[in-house]
Design a protein around this motif. Structure first.
Motif, PDB file in Angstrom:
ATOM      1  N   PRO B 175       0.842  -1.195   0.000  1.00 34.93           N
ATOM      2  CA  PRO B 175       0.000   0.000   0.000  1.00 34.93           C
ATOM      3  C   PRO B 175       0.882   1.252   0.000  1.00 34.93           C
ATOM      4  O   PRO B 175       2.053   1.186   0.370  1.00 34.93           O
ATOM      5  N   SER B 176       0.345   2.386  -0.402  1.00 39.02           N
ATOM      6  CA  SER B 176       1.161   3.594  -0.323  1.00 39.02           C
ATOM      7  C   SER B 176       1.412   3.891   1.160  1.00 39.02           C
ATOM      8  O   SER B 176       0.642   3.471   2.026  1.00 39.02           O
ATOM      9  N   PHE B 177       2.483   4.574   1.432  1.00 37.10           N
ATOM     10  CA  PHE B 177       2.933   4.894   2.802  1.00 37.10           C
ATOM     11  C   PHE B 177       3.549   3.712   3.541  1.00 37.10           C
ATOM     12  O   PHE B 177       3.806   3.788   4.725  1.00 37.10           O
ATOM     13  N   ILE B 178       3.746   2.607   2.823  1.00 37.28           N
ATOM     14  CA  ILE B 178       4.466   1.481   3.430  1.00 37.28           C
ATOM     15  C   ILE B 178       5.796   1.334   2.711  1.00 37.28           C
ATOM     16  O   ILE B 178       5.857   1.347   1.489  1.00 37.28           O
ATOM     17  N   THR B 179       6.857   1.221   3.511  1.00 41.05           N
ATOM     18  CA  THR B 179       8.189   1.090   2.926  1.00 41.05           C
ATOM     19  C   THR B 179       8.844  -0.204   3.426  1.00 41.05           C
ATOM     20  O   THR B 179       8.296  -0.886   4.307  1.00 41.05           O
ATOM     21  N   ALA B 180      10.013  -0.494   2.877  1.00 39.75           N
ATOM     22  CA  ALA B 180      10.756  -1.688   3.286  1.00 39.75           C
ATOM     23  C   ALA B 180      11.003  -1.687   4.791  1.00 39.75           C
ATOM     24  O   ALA B 180      11.077  -2.736   5.426  1.00 39.75           O
TER      25      ALA B 180
END
Ligand code: SF4
Lengths: 186, 431
Positions: B175-180
């Motif tokens: 989802p957007s706003f999720i990073t590694a």
């Protein structure tokens, strides 16, 4: 290699990381200069939170204020002792403070390798969690041939995991001595 | 019996057809990396043990990046860089990146990638626990101490115990706003700081292969926070292209066999992720940002080999653009190449550097800086009982300086959103 290691126990909790063993700001001292390198002993375990330093009571300094050596020769840790950075300064600092062995439920890989390959302190895995049953200041004794730890204060005996593959390196003194003995290097 | 990618690379390095977990093997090392904290003691052990005739096994394979304590007046720290400098000169070490010259690179793990030292299928040892970062390139990379490094320096060889592997598969789209960073924090929360000890963490799945090179390095970087020997992702076209732009070396791509044996397999649905933090004082003390939001902060920090890459700053800049931070916020580009990119990359026509400066962030020079506390005059160092949110990788007691400080670890998006409010903030709530 000594057959028994005897001394006072210093007990710590789980996940003692290398920043607690020797805080990063001290990593600048020479490790080869005899005098300067003693600073590592002086600051060993200096970042362990006070209430967790010397369990079960806590608030026991590992190295007394103004001193460079510890009165404790055996550390009893919990799980994942030595986690965190790769700094060899960690087992080195413990050795400099006078520690001979660390007995813990488990060790972090790099710390474990560094202890053995550098020939600083013997990392011994206990078969059970000992930091709950041994207290700081107990007089303890490790019998290397029999892989056991005796608590002379409580008269209890605990089994340790055999050192296995790393025993030849410990017996030789360090990785270089081992490699010389086995003809890998001149 | 099939093998994992880690086992295959180690077998090749040991000159064997196959290896099994638990087996001790002697490996031929392709690259040895060291830095200003561990380089000097490594050199001194090497000199002591090999004596007058001490020889570097292969000069081309030794890489030295001073990066930890660089911009400090601490005399001991400066002496360490001096030791590296004269060593490089005396032994004609070409791959030395000196401070104060335009060769200076900054944080070693990022510089290894940028300078073309990360090559799929190879074996890298470094005197730094986050050497596992390079595993993002389908190679075996791990940290060792000074004695092991000195041994490699003289012989090109070292022993290693073949690790069991854990496989983490992330299906679907993030989802957007999720990073590694959110992904790896979840893994740490699930397996704890002990869950990877003497093991390899292998990552795969659609969500992983859609990540940029920067983001993949965030994942493998924190494999050590689970105690792992290495983190690894098979190299794909994205990695191959990155490598080809930086190196002319030939390389071999390794893949895990379909019937490779894993100690355990974990499946995650990328779509179910939400922003996470690691609360004080351990990277596995993981919680959702929603549960801790509102916690007042005294400082924000975006930097290090984990969270100081270009992609991290691009993420942060989108929040900071046109806004003012509420608490002191430090921007520490991991490498000098990233620092240069900050002046080139733009968001809505404004350079990242200008965005940060206009929002009142402090933009520092590239180095490890306060990620590990460092000498007292280190920029961004934690003081007293500060409460900090940071994109770095460790929050053990005292890690960023003061023993009394509290550090939350989070993604660059979460840190940037928090900088704007002065309290821990869910980036999804802020937009
Ligand atoms: S940035 Fe931090 S974690 Fe990375 S190498 Fe430097 S001190 Fe280590």
């Amino acid at each position: 290699m000594e057959k028994t290691i005897k001394g006072k126990a210093f007990v710590l909790g789980d996940n003692i990381d290398t920043d607690q063993i020797i805080p990063a700001e001290h990593l600048v001292y020479s490790m080869s200069d005899p005098k300067e390198s003693q600073l590592y002993g002086k600051f060993a375990l200096s970042s362990v939170p006070q209430k967790e330093s010397g369990l079960p009571m806590g608030n026991i300094p590992f190295v007394k204020e103004g001193e460079e050596f510890s009165e404790y020769t055996i550390i009893i840790g919990g799980s994942n002792f030595g986690c965190g950075s790769s700094r060899e300064h960690a087992p080195f600092a413990l050795m400099k403070a006078g520690v001979k062995a660390v007995v813990a439920e488990s060790f972090a890989r790099i710390y474990y390798r560094n202890s053995v390959d550098g020939g600083f302190v013997i990392p011994y895995e206990a078969k059970e969690k000992l930091n709950d049953v041994i207290s700081t200041d107990d007089e303890v004794e490790i019998m290397l041939n029999e892989n056991k730890l005796i608590n002379n204060t409580t008269q209890k005996v605990y089994a340790l995991n055999p050192l296995g593959d790393i025993l030849p390196i410990i017996e030789a003194g360090n990785l270089f001595e081992y490699a010389r003995k086995s003809g890998m290097i001149a | 019996m099939g093998m994992t990618i880690t086992e295959k690379i180690l077998a090749k390095g040991a000159g064997k057809n196959s290896v099994v977990p638990g087996e001790n093997v002697w490996l031929n090392v392709d690259v040895l990396m060291t830095h200003d904290v561990c380089g000097p003691p490594t050199i001194s052990i090497w000199k002591k043990e090999f004596g007058e005739k001490a020889k570097i096994w292969d000069k081309q394979k030794l890489v030295i990046f001073p990066d930890h304590y660089i911009f400090t007046s601490n005399p001991h720290a400066n002496r360490n860089v001096e030791v590296l400098r004269s060593f490089a000169k005396d032994y004609d070490v070409q791959n030395y990146y000196d401070v104060g010259t335009d060769r200076y690179k900054g944080v070693c793990h990022i510089a290894l990638a940028e300078e073309g030292y990360n090559i799929p299928g190879t074996i890298l040892f470094g005197t730094d626990s986050h050497t596992c970062t390079s595993g993002a390139f389908g190679m075996f990379s791990t940290g060792v101490g000074n004695t092991d490094a000195a041994f490699i320096l003289g012989t090109g060889k070292i022993w290693e115990k073949v690790p069991e592997s854990l496989l983490f598969t992330f299906d679907g789209e993030l989802p957007s706003f999720i990073t590694a960073k959110d992904l790896i924090l979840r893994v740490l929360g699930d397996i704890t700081t002990n869950g990877g000890t003497y093991r390899a963490l292998e990552f795969n799945g659609d969500a992983i292969f859609s990540l940029s090179v920067d983001e993949r390095m965030t994942l493998t970087n924190m494999a050590i926070e689970a105690g792992a020997m290495n983190g690894i992702i098979e190299a794909d076209e994205i990695i191959e292209n990155y490598v080809k732009e930086r190196s002319e070396k030939s390389y071999e791509l390794f893949q895990s066999d379909g019937d490779a044996k894993y100690k355990q397999k974990y499946h995650y649905k990328a779509s179910e992720f939400e922003p996470l933090v690691a609360k004080p004082h351990s990277p596995d003390n993981v919680d959702t940002v929603q549960n801790v939001k509102g916690r007042k902060l005294t400082k924000c920090y975006i930097g290090s080999c984990t969270g100081g890459k270009l992609s991290d700053f691009v993420s942060a800049a989108k929040f900071l653009f046109g806004n003012e931070v509420k608490v002191p916020t430090f921007i520490v580009p991991a490498s000098t190449a990233v620092a240069r990119q900050l002046e080139i990359e733009t968001v809505s026509g404004v350079s990242l550097k200008e965005i940060f400066e206009k929002s009142s962030c402090v933009v520092a020079q590239s180095s490890c800086a306060a990620c590990l506390g460092g000498p007292m005059d280190t920029i961004g160092r934690a003081k007293d009982n500060e409460i900090i949110i940071s994109t770095t990788n460790r929050n053990f007691p005292g890690r960023m300086g003061s023993k009394k400080s509290e550090v939350y670890l989070a993604s660059p998006l979460t840190v940037a959103a928090s900088a704007l409010t002065g309290e821990i903030t869910d980036p999804r709530d802020y937009m």
